[in-house]
Design an enzyme around this catalytic site. Structure first.
Site, short mmCIF file in Angstrom:
data_model
loop_
_atom_site.label_atom_id
_atom_site.label_comp_id
_atom_site.label_asym_id
_atom_site.label_seq_id
_atom_site.Cartn_x
_atom_site.Cartn_y
_atom_site.Cartn_z
N TYR A 132 25.47 -38.69 -81.19
CA TYR A 132 25.65 -39.49 -82.40
C TYR A 132 26.52 -40.73 -82.22
O TYR A 132 26.68 -41.51 -83.15
CB TYR A 132 26.26 -38.61 -83.51
CG TYR A 132 25.40 -37.42 -83.86
CD1 TYR A 132 24.20 -37.59 -84.52
CD2 TYR A 132 25.79 -36.14 -83.51
CE1 TYR A 132 23.40 -36.50 -84.84
CE2 TYR A 132 25.00 -35.04 -83.82
CZ TYR A 132 23.81 -35.23 -84.49
OH TYR A 132 23.01 -34.16 -84.80
N HIS B 18 17.42 -40.58 -89.56
CA HIS B 18 18.16 -39.70 -88.66
C HIS B 18 18.73 -40.53 -87.53
O HIS B 18 18.05 -41.42 -87.01
CB HIS B 18 17.26 -38.59 -88.10
CG HIS B 18 16.71 -37.72 -89.16
ND1 HIS B 18 17.46 -36.73 -89.77
CD2 HIS B 18 15.50 -37.71 -89.77
CE1 HIS B 18 16.73 -36.14 -90.69
NE2 HIS B 18 15.54 -36.72 -90.72
#
Length: 143
Positions: A22, A97
């Site tokens: 991430y 996402h």
């Protein structure tokens, strides 16, 4: 134009959680950059780890926002209730996402939201949110 960014579970840990997946930038840092890059667009922001709070925020967006950029986190794969809420509102919703859910564990490959959103963007890191906003601004419009 007013766009709500709606983040689900664990996205409050952005910048600390699994940085190899991430990244290390916090969502607050990214949101400042996003706002600076879209003059004339008002971005609202809400994050919750609680499914019902996300549903409430989505329903409140009706009539207040022109679009929603939604990262439902793990609820993407499990929440029929959130899917039903997306289907019930007339405000356009773009699913985003940070990582590509198709390149991850098999249980993440199915999005319950995909059939009821305007479109899905994944795998571009935090830039997925910018792309989601651009899709809304580009006229993905009402259902």
């Amino acid at each position: 134009m007013k766009i709500l960014i709606l983040n689900g579970p664990n996205l409050n840990l952005q910048g600390r959680r699994d940085p190899e997946v991430y990244g290390t930038e916090t969502f607050e840092e990214f949101l400042e950059r996003l706002r600076a890059g879209f003059q004339g667009v008002e971005f609202g922001y809400f994050q919750s780890n609680v499914e019902g709070e996300l549903i409430d925020a989505l329903q409140r967006a009706e009539g207040r926002y022109d679009g929603v950029v939604l990262n439902a986190g793990g609820y993407t794969h499990t929440s029929v209730a959130l899917r039903d809420a997306v289907a019930a509102v007339s405000v356009p919703v773009v699913e985003v996402h940070i990582s590509s859910i198709l390149a991850r564990e098999e249980f993440r490959h199915v999005s319950l939201l995909a059939p009821v959103v305007k479109g899905s963007i994944m795998g571009f890191g935090l830039d997925s949110y910018r792309l989601g906003a651009e899709a809304l601004l580009g006229g993905c419009g009402k259902r």
